[in-house]
Design a protein around this motif. Structure first.
Motif, PDB file in Angstrom:
ATOM      1  N   ARG A   1       0.824  -1.208   0.000  1.00 36.16           N
ATOM      2  CA  ARG A   1       0.000   0.000   0.000  1.00 36.16           C
ATOM      3  C   ARG A   1       0.864   1.266   0.000  1.00 36.16           C
ATOM      4  O   ARG A   1       0.578   2.227  -0.712  1.00 36.16           O
ATOM      5  N   PHE A   2       1.941   1.278   0.801  1.00 35.28           N
ATOM      6  CA  PHE A   2       2.795   2.467   0.786  1.00 35.28           C
ATOM      7  C   PHE A   2       3.486   2.621  -0.564  1.00 35.28           C
ATOM      8  O   PHE A   2       3.641   3.742  -1.062  1.00 35.28           O
TER       9      PHE A   2
ATOM     10  N   GLY B   1       2.261   7.634  -6.340  1.00 38.01           N
ATOM     11  CA  GLY B   1       1.208   8.557  -6.753  1.00 38.01           C
ATOM     12  C   GLY B   1      -0.143   7.946  -6.982  1.00 38.01           C
ATOM     13  O   GLY B   1      -1.062   8.627  -7.460  1.00 38.01           O
ATOM     14  N   GLU B   2      -0.319   6.674  -6.652  1.00 42.04           N
ATOM     15  CA  GLU B   2      -1.625   6.042  -6.846  1.00 42.04           C
ATOM     16  C   GLU B   2      -2.578   6.449  -5.721  1.00 42.04           C
ATOM     17  O   GLU B   2      -2.163   6.699  -4.591  1.00 42.04           O
ATOM     18  N   ILE B   3      -3.855   6.509  -6.039  1.00 44.34           N
ATOM     19  CA  ILE B   3      -4.872   6.885  -5.060  1.00 44.34           C
ATOM     20  C   ILE B   3      -5.221   5.668  -4.207  1.00 44.34           C
ATOM     21  O   ILE B   3      -5.545   4.599  -4.731  1.00 44.34           O
TER      22      ILE B   3
END
Length: 766
Positions: free
Chosen positions: A68-69, A75-77
């Motif tokens: 997730r990090f 830059g992913e939401i």
């Protein structure tokens, strides 16, 4: 894919960790004496402290090695919660859980984990309570083996004491970090007793500040950062010679201060004679990797001192400014600076990160209320030379808070320079209780010095208006000081027919920031003016403005306030050089108004009466010829324990007790207070009968688009037009309150010459 630690500039997690550890040894060196003293004070092995500090820095970002990090840094939401700080907790806990750095009241204390968990947030009860079910998908085990190998290698290269190689435990991938933080760490924070020491707070402050320094410096790519100043007495002397062409050598008292660089000092010298330069020499002598912190009573005086210190210490890169409107001041000074550079300056200024910081006294006191970036300001104060100017200016409450702050700081690597022209002996004795070993810096030659011819009149100040006009017509620069805004406005209006607006000025607290700045610049430029000028002011003019008038008319006030006002006329004692017929400055002191007695100085009625009677007596007996020694003697005659009264010392002692109460009852020593809690418990660095709030006026709101400024977080323009008013006035005249701010919009009359009026402006319509 690479496991990234930073995106701009792009850095792998291991690269960023190594960048942090590159700074680690430097941060240790800067804090070596502080670490030694904490080790001795709390009976903790210094090698163990160093080892644990290393582990804190090494493990602080290991939680970034998650799916997730890695999405986030690219830059992913994200559609669910992520916290690398929380995710890092199990890894450091695994290594230290069976050997806490300190056992307190039979319970373990882990400042390493608290520092890591809160390194991107403020520590508080219930931290990460919404993250109980945070999903974590780690990088593969091989990556973590590589990460641990790197830590082991760094530890060997840095010669970390008693190091044993660490290995990843696979069970950590299945641990719930929130449960560890909540049940094994935060659970104990509220259970410690604090009667004997402040060990919890001091250790947390050390661990988190060391982590912040390593992390911030690694992220900033600022390889030229200086923790403390490179200036010394020799370089300061060279700069003084460049600044003052007439400069030959320092005064004896200034050299005495320089020789006392390793001690606490008390500088008791009249205003305008060079106390500031003495403190600079003291601060740069025997400076053992210590920051220099100047603390002053007001934002106005702080701004002026900041400009002076920039000349001594190499500009804004080395000298920080910290107070409520510091961002605006810096923005005005550096109009062409890039926004990102400005943001870094703002952050470094607020955290006392630069080698030298000039701040209001409130900034240090609030750090002991655990306010804002208290960990960094507190850590700076533990490793510093601290200069407190105009200490006599504070009331019992603020003075009591300051005494407690000094008491908390003195066990560590900090010395104090206390400066005052008029601190009474009775209050100096209170200082001696927390600074028992200070060196007194004074100069006997100033005792016989006379700068003023003083007349005490049995009348009110408005009865002096004709004399003020005559002195103005003789082309004198005249300062009139009133105790209330209402009285200052009355005198200003009475001069209207005889003195044009270009040659008179009204100055008090109820002007917008931009107009205040313009008035201060005008006051400081009067030295070159020979046409006559009258400035009608309130007490706002008393402290540290570098102004020099020919004549003073003032209402009676406590003797220390009178001495401050006297310091604004014939400041250097050289009036005869510019006005040959005047050997001394003319001073007229009148009775105070009933309002100032009943409101402004209502807690000091005896001091007020004794000031007037004693000044009248000595002025009559000595025909107005009053020396600096006479004034100092009056301070000690008037300010006695009996004359101050029991209420004064009760308030002082209540303030001293307040900080431990706040820590114990609300903050468990290490939680950060928020603004709502501070208001709820009426926690403030100053005591006042009324709360002041920030406001802007409807006429300025209509002229400038303040809503857009706030929406874009651009407060610089708004700050120019901000005014502080009592809360009851704001509520009475406010047409609205800006969304998401505590700034009121006031429908009131205002002009640049008169300030705020309580009459509504008929031209303003919503």
């Amino acid at each position: 894919e690479e496991i990234l630690g930073k995106s701009d500039p792009k850095k792998t997690l291991i690269e960023h960790t190594n960048d942090c550890l590159f700074w680690f040894q430097k941060v240790l060196d800067w804090n070596d004496i502080l670490i030694t003293k904490i080790s001795e004070y709390y009976s903790i092995s210094k090698p163990d402290l160093i080892k644990r500090l290393f582990m804190t820095v090494a493990f602080h970002d290991i939680g970034k090695a998650t799916e997730r990090f890695q999405d986030k840094v690219r830059g992913e939401i994200l559609h669910s919660l992520e916290s690398h700080a929380l995710t890092s907790v199990p890894f450091i806990y695994e290594e230290i859980k069976n050997n806490p750095i300190k056992i307190i009241d039979d319970n373990p204390f882990f400042p390493e984990i608290l520092a890591i968990a809160s390194h991107h947030s403020k520590l508080k009860n219930g931290l990460f309570q919404d993250y109980q079910r945070m999903e974590i998908n780690f990088a593969d085990e091989g990556y973590f083996q590589t990460f641990y190998q790197n830590i082991n290698q760094q530890a060997i290269e840095l010669k970390i004491p008693n190091w044993q190689d660490l290995k990843i435990n696979k069970k950590l991938f299945n641990e719930n970090p929130y449960i560890i933080l909540s049940d094994d760490i935060l659970y104990y924070v509220g259970s410690y007793k604090y009667e004997k020491t402040y060990v919890v707070r001091d250790l947390f402050l050390l661990f988190k500040s060391v982590l912040h320094y390593c992390d911030w410096l690694a992220s900033s790519n600022n390889t030229a950062y200086q923790y403390s100043t490179i200036e010394n007495n020799e370089s300061i002397t060279d700069k003084m010679k460049l600044k003052e062409s007439q400069f030959i050598n320092w005064e004896p008292f200034q050299l005495h201060a320089a020789k006392s660089g390793s001690k606490n000092i008390f500088v008791q010298i009249p205003t305008g004679q060079g106390k500031t330069e003495a403190s600079v020499l003291w601060a740069t002598q025997n400076n053992d990797s210590q920051k220099i912190i100047f603390l002053l009573p007001t934002m106005v005086t702080t701004n002026k001192m900041w400009e002076r210190m920039c000349r001594f210490f190499g500009g804004i890169d080395n000298v920080g400014l910290s107070h409520g409107t510091a961002k605006y001041v810096l923005r005005e000074k550096e109009e062409d600076m890039e926004p990102e550079a400005l943001r870094n300056h703002y952050l470094y200024n607020r955290t006392f990160f630069k080698p030298v910081t000039v701040a209001t006294i409130d900034q240090l006191i609030y750090s002991f209320f655990n306010w804002g970036y208290w960990v960094l300001t507190g850590a700076a104060s533990f490793n510093a030379k601290i200069i407190i100017d105009e200490i006599h200016i504070y009331d019992a409450y603020t003075f009591g808070l300051l005494l407690k702050v000094i008491e908390c700081i003195t066990p560590y690597n900090t010395q104090f320079a206390i400066m005052s022209a008029s601190l009474p002996e009775v209050l100096k004795r209170e200082l001696e209780k927390v600074l028992p070993d200070f060196e007194l810096i004074k100069e006997e030659k100033y005792n016989s010095k006379q700068r003023h011819k003083i007349e005490v009149r049995d009348c009110l100040i408005k009865e002096c208006v004709d004399d003020i006009i005559k002195d103005y017509e003789a082309k004198r620069n005249i300062l009139v000081v009133c105790n209330t805004i209402a009285k200052a406005r009355e005198i200003f209006d009475l001069l209207d027919e005889n003195i044009s607006i270009e040659n008179r000025m009204l100055y008090h607290s109820q002007f917008i920031l931009q107009d205040k700045k313009d008035k201060e610049d005008l006051l400081e430029g009067l030295k070159s003016r020979d046409t006559g000028f009258v400035a009608v002011c309130t007490q706002i003019v008393e402290v540290s403005l570098d102004i020099d008038f020919d004549i003073l008319y003032t209402e009676n006030a406590p003797i220390d306030a009178i001495i401050q006002r006297l310091g604004r006329v014939n400041r250097k004692g050289k009036i005869q050089k510019r006005i040959t017929e005047m050997q001394f400055a003319k001073v007229v002191i009148t009775r105070e108004s009933e309002k100032s007695r009943n409101y402004v100085y209502k807690t000091l009625p005896k001091i007020l009466s004794l000031t007037y009677s004693n000044l009248s007596k000595i002025a009559n007996e000595q025909k107005g010829n009053i020396t600096e020694k006479d004034l100092k003697n009056l301070v000690d005659i008037i300010y006695t324990e009996e004359n101050l009264g029991d209420d004064y010392f009760e308030e002082l002692n209540d303030a001293k007790d307040l900080i431990p109460i706040i820590w114990t009852d609300y903050l468990k020593n290490i939680y950060t207070i928020n603004i709502d809690e501070a208001r709820l418990h009426q926690i403030s660095s100053r005591k006042s009968d009324y709360i002041t709030v920030e406001a802007v006026l409807l006429r300025h709101y209509q002229e400038y688009n303040f809503d857009e400024c706030i929406a874009n977080n651009n407060y610089d323009l708004l700050r120019k037009y901000t005014i502080k008013v009592p809360l009851h006035i704001a509520r009475k005249y406010a047409s609205k309150k800006f969304n998401d701010t505590d700034i009121y919009l006031l429908d009131m009359k205002y002009d640049e010459n008169y300030g705020l009026s309580l009459e509504q402006d008929d031209q303003n319509i919503i």
